[in-house]
Design a protein around this motif. Sequence first.
Motif, PDB file in Angstrom:
ATOM      1  N   VAL A 121       0.808  -1.218   0.000  1.00 21.72           N
ATOM      2  CA  VAL A 121       0.000   0.000   0.000  1.00 21.72           C
ATOM      3  C   VAL A 121       0.849   1.279   0.000  1.00 21.72           C
ATOM      4  CG1 VAL A 121      -2.030  -1.045   1.080  1.00 21.72           C
ATOM      5  CG2 VAL A 121      -0.221  -0.123   2.533  1.00 21.72           C
ATOM      6  N   ASN A 122       2.168   1.166  -0.211  1.00 23.28           N
ATOM      7  CA  ASN A 122       2.978   2.379  -0.266  1.00 23.28           C
ATOM      8  C   ASN A 122       4.184   2.184  -1.181  1.00 23.28           C
ATOM      9  OD1 ASN A 122       5.555   1.713   1.389  1.00 23.28           O
ATOM     10  ND2 ASN A 122       3.884   0.993   2.712  1.00 23.28           N
ATOM     11  N   TYR A 123       4.781   3.290  -1.599  1.00 22.38           N
ATOM     12  CA  TYR A 123       5.855   3.225  -2.580  1.00 22.38           C
ATOM     13  C   TYR A 123       7.145   2.659  -2.005  1.00 22.38           C
ATOM     14  CZ  TYR A 123       7.657   7.616  -0.561  1.00 22.38           C
ATOM     15  OH  TYR A 123       8.148   8.573   0.287  1.00 22.38           O
ATOM     16  N   LEU A 145      -7.179   5.994  -6.048  1.00 17.93           N
ATOM     17  CA  LEU A 145      -6.477   6.391  -7.265  1.00 17.93           C
ATOM     18  C   LEU A 145      -5.400   7.431  -6.984  1.00 17.93           C
ATOM     19  CD1 LEU A 145      -9.500   6.608  -9.727  1.00 17.93           C
ATOM     20  CD2 LEU A 145      -7.580   5.012  -9.902  1.00 17.93           C
ATOM     21  N   LYS A 146      -5.685   8.320  -6.041  1.00 12.74           N
ATOM     22  CA  LYS A 146      -4.699   9.336  -5.665  1.00 12.74           C
ATOM     23  C   LYS A 146      -3.446   8.687  -5.105  1.00 12.74           C
ATOM     24  CE  LYS A 146      -4.085  13.378  -2.658  1.00 12.74           C
ATOM     25  NZ  LYS A 146      -4.723  14.249  -1.633  1.00 12.74           N
ATOM     26  N   GLU A 147      -3.617   7.695  -4.243  1.00  7.12           N
ATOM     27  CA  GLU A 147      -2.462   6.999  -3.667  1.00  7.12           C
ATOM     28  C   GLU A 147      -1.691   6.235  -4.736  1.00  7.12           C
ATOM     29  OE1 GLU A 147      -3.574   5.726   0.819  1.00  7.12           O
ATOM     30  OE2 GLU A 147      -4.964   4.988  -0.715  1.00  7.12           O
ATOM     31  N   ILE A 148      -2.413   5.617  -5.669  1.00  6.99           N
ATOM     32  CA  ILE A 148      -1.751   4.860  -6.728  1.00  6.99           C
ATOM     33  C   ILE A 148      -0.908   5.783  -7.603  1.00  6.99           C
ATOM     34  CG2 ILE A 148      -2.146   3.503  -8.819  1.00  6.99           C
ATOM     35  CD1 ILE A 148      -4.633   2.346  -7.421  1.00  6.99           C
ATOM     36  N   LYS A 149      -1.433   6.956  -7.917  1.00  6.06           N
ATOM     37  CA  LYS A 149      -0.664   7.924  -8.707  1.00  6.06           C
ATOM     38  C   LYS A 149       0.638   8.303  -8.011  1.00  6.06           C
ATOM     39  CE  LYS A 149      -4.489  10.243 -11.116  1.00  6.06           C
ATOM     40  NZ  LYS A 149      -5.203  11.536 -11.272  1.00  6.06           N
ATOM     41  N   GLU A 150       0.557   8.521  -6.696  1.00  5.01           N
ATOM     42  CA  GLU A 150       1.760   8.887  -5.947  1.00  5.01           C
ATOM     43  C   GLU A 150       2.764   7.741  -5.945  1.00  5.01           C
ATOM     44  OE1 GLU A 150       3.197  10.676  -1.619  1.00  5.01           O
ATOM     45  OE2 GLU A 150       1.100  10.091  -1.914  1.00  5.01           O
ATOM     46  N   ILE A 151       2.285   6.526  -5.742  1.00  7.54           N
ATOM     47  CA  ILE A 151       3.179   5.369  -5.784  1.00  7.54           C
ATOM     48  C   ILE A 151       3.871   5.293  -7.138  1.00  7.54           C
ATOM     49  CG2 ILE A 151       3.249   2.832  -5.825  1.00  7.54           C
ATOM     50  CD1 ILE A 151       1.014   2.877  -3.695  1.00  7.54           C
ATOM     51  N   HIS A 235     -15.034   4.038 -15.418  1.00  3.90           N
ATOM     52  CA  HIS A 235     -13.939   4.933 -15.001  1.00  3.90           C
ATOM     53  C   HIS A 235     -12.617   4.575 -15.682  1.00  3.90           C
ATOM     54  CE1 HIS A 235     -16.551   6.646 -11.944  1.00  3.90           C
ATOM     55  NE2 HIS A 235     -16.922   5.418 -11.648  1.00  3.90           N
ATOM     56  N   ILE A 236     -12.688   4.206 -16.943  1.00  2.00           N
ATOM     57  CA  ILE A 236     -11.474   3.884 -17.694  1.00  2.00           C
ATOM     58  C   ILE A 236     -10.515   5.077 -17.760  1.00  2.00           C
ATOM     59  CG2 ILE A 236     -10.565   3.200 -19.955  1.00  2.00           C
ATOM     60  CD1 ILE A 236     -11.919   0.934 -18.380  1.00  2.00           C
ATOM     61  N   PRO A 237     -10.979   6.310 -18.012  1.00  2.00           N
ATOM     62  CA  PRO A 237     -10.038   7.432 -18.053  1.00  2.00           C
ATOM     63  C   PRO A 237      -9.258   7.603 -16.756  1.00  2.00           C
ATOM     64  CG  PRO A 237     -12.123   8.068 -19.036  1.00  2.00           C
ATOM     65  CD  PRO A 237     -12.354   6.731 -18.398  1.00  2.00           C
ATOM     66  N   GLU A 238      -9.946   7.474 -15.619  1.00  2.00           N
ATOM     67  CA  GLU A 238      -9.261   7.626 -14.330  1.00  2.00           C
ATOM     68  C   GLU A 238      -8.224   6.513 -14.114  1.00  2.00           C
ATOM     69  OE1 GLU A 238     -13.555   9.108 -13.440  1.00  2.00           O
ATOM     70  OE2 GLU A 238     -12.525   7.803 -14.880  1.00  2.00           O
ATOM     71  N   LEU A 239      -8.564   5.300 -14.532  1.00  2.00           N
ATOM     72  CA  LEU A 239      -7.600   4.197 -14.419  1.00  2.00           C
ATOM     73  C   LEU A 239      -6.394   4.447 -15.312  1.00  2.00           C
ATOM     74  CD1 LEU A 239     -10.021   1.124 -14.452  1.00  2.00           C
ATOM     75  CD2 LEU A 239      -8.594   1.853 -12.522  1.00  2.00           C
ATOM     76  N   MET A 240      -6.637   4.957 -16.507  1.00  2.00           N
ATOM     77  CA  MET A 240      -5.533   5.243 -17.424  1.00  2.00           C
ATOM     78  C   MET A 240      -4.595   6.297 -16.857  1.00  2.00           C
ATOM     79  SD  MET A 240      -5.669   3.362 -20.198  1.00  2.00           S
ATOM     80  CE  MET A 240      -4.740   4.303 -21.393  1.00  2.00           C
ATOM     81  N   TYR A 299     -19.842  -1.531  -7.076  1.00  4.05           N
ATOM     82  CA  TYR A 299     -19.362  -0.267  -6.519  1.00  4.05           C
ATOM     83  C   TYR A 299     -17.920  -0.075  -6.976  1.00  4.05           C
ATOM     84  CZ  TYR A 299     -16.498  -2.260  -2.671  1.00  4.05           C
ATOM     85  OH  TYR A 299     -15.543  -2.905  -1.925  1.00  4.05           O
ATOM     86  N   THR A 300     -17.313   1.033  -6.602  1.00  2.00           N
ATOM     87  CA  THR A 300     -15.989   1.369  -7.130  1.00  2.00           C
ATOM     88  C   THR A 300     -14.862   1.120  -6.133  1.00  2.00           C
ATOM     89  OG1 THR A 300     -16.360   3.678  -6.520  1.00  2.00           O
ATOM     90  CG2 THR A 300     -16.867   3.046  -8.786  1.00  2.00           C
ATOM     91  N   GLY A 301     -15.129   0.274  -5.145  1.00  2.00           N
ATOM     92  CA  GLY A 301     -14.068  -0.100  -4.221  1.00  2.00           C
ATOM     93  C   GLY A 301     -13.510   1.079  -3.451  1.00  2.00           C
ATOM     94  N   PHE A 302     -12.209   1.081  -3.266  1.00  2.00           N
ATOM     95  CA  PHE A 302     -11.526   2.146  -2.517  1.00  2.00           C
ATOM     96  C   PHE A 302     -10.997   3.249  -3.429  1.00  2.00           C
ATOM     97  CE2 PHE A 302     -11.503  -1.507   0.198  1.00  2.00           C
ATOM     98  CZ  PHE A 302     -11.487  -1.039   1.493  1.00  2.00           C
ATOM     99  N   TYR A 303     -11.242   3.132  -4.727  1.00  2.50           N
ATOM    100  CA  TYR A 303     -10.592   4.034  -5.675  1.00  2.50           C
ATOM    101  C   TYR A 303     -10.921   5.507  -5.447  1.00  2.50           C
ATOM    102  CZ  TYR A 303      -8.731   0.272  -8.558  1.00  2.50           C
ATOM    103  OH  TYR A 303      -8.019  -0.802  -9.018  1.00  2.50           O
ATOM    104  N   PHE A 304     -12.122   5.803  -4.984  1.00  2.00           N
ATOM    105  CA  PHE A 304     -12.517   7.201  -4.808  1.00  2.00           C
ATOM    106  C   PHE A 304     -12.702   7.554  -3.331  1.00  2.00           C
ATOM    107  CE2 PHE A 304     -13.852   5.975  -9.063  1.00  2.00           C
ATOM    108  CZ  PHE A 304     -13.238   6.981  -9.810  1.00  2.00           C
ATOM    109  N   GLY A 305     -12.014   6.821  -2.463  1.00  2.00           N
ATOM    110  CA  GLY A 305     -12.098   7.091  -1.034  1.00  2.00           C
ATOM    111  C   GLY A 305     -12.725   5.931  -0.291  1.00  2.00           C
TER     112      GLY A 305
END
Length: 407
Positions: A121-123, A145-151, A235-240, A299-305
Amino acid sequence: MKPEILAPAGNLEKLKAAINFGADAVYLGGSKLNLRAFADNFSNEDLKEGIEFAHLRGKKVYVTLNVFPHNDDLDGLEDYLKEVYEIGADAIIVSDPGIIMTAREVVPNLEIHLSTQANNVNYKSAIFWHKQGVKRIVLARELSLKEIKEIRSKLPDTCELEAFVHGSMCMSYSGRCLMSNYMTGRDANRGQCAQPCRYKYFLMEEKRDGEYFPVIEDDKGSYIMNSKDLCMIEHIPELMESGVMSFKIEGRMKSSYYVASVCKSYREALDAYVADGANYKFQQKWLDNLLKPSHRQFYTGFYFGDPSNQIYESSSYIRDYDIVGVVRKYDEKSNIATIEQKNKTYLCDTVEVLRPVGDNILITLDDMKNSKGESIPSAPSAQMIFTVNVKEKLCENDILIKAKEKK
């Protein structure tokens, strides 16, 4: 780089369905050390056939060795790793440091992916595993998604990221659950989960033995740990934008129909985005195809909070369609389709055709005959071969589905 669609393959039939309907790669369990002990799994002979099928089509196969092994689970590990490598697996998916160490010693050229069971769960952790020889990190499902981007921003380009985008969710942290072992003696961390989180529960005060109180105001009890299913098709754009390079689908225990439907929807959505991201628009048909096979609420899991992920009313699946057959052959001159039965279907039924490419179509099953050429009113026997007259051109591996009758 175009992300990979990674599909589950519980057996050889599901592997072929996944690849035929758009997967770039599949993951599967071999004869040892995988977390789906009750899936069909692959013998070495099946594994060899599956890998050859995939490689001939430019696709990849990843083999799961993702249990948390006890000492006796390690017996024969070195020989098994060599077998997997020699058969031609493209990578292994591993959660245990001991197996990773052993793999690096005996099959140093075999690519290693870190299982989501390792709950990365972290970089910093990702960098640590990458330095141990891990090529790809399968991220924990508890990340936004925010955390994944940072990683992604803090990792070298040589370290790949993979994330689940669709399928069942475990109520326990990255699947590390002890409930099954405690309640049934079946160890979830060794591939034998009985899914007690899906059971119905009541509340009982310790000094009032036998007095059960519903956790909610409902006389049916409460499924207090029963999770919804993940679905990110909208939410394909957000995943991309997240930097994930492999979109993973859950479901090695699911049907070939489920695998085909999910692969097709995500394939079409991803290709549409890659072709013209600026003008990309979500198409309802992609979600419609996902709603037809067996599933729970999406549902969208943890991706949006922090998610609201529980279904309190029932643990049963929503299943509005059944697979009734798979096309094995079609003769364009006679319009005769040869079908392998999957569920009972009747003469003159209207069924929907799920095809690897193109929109679904409706056909009517006319002039139904058995393998002896005798006219029949239905196809009642499991896996029986029958023929029908269909004017619309069908192709091998097309899947026939039928809406369930409303009760």
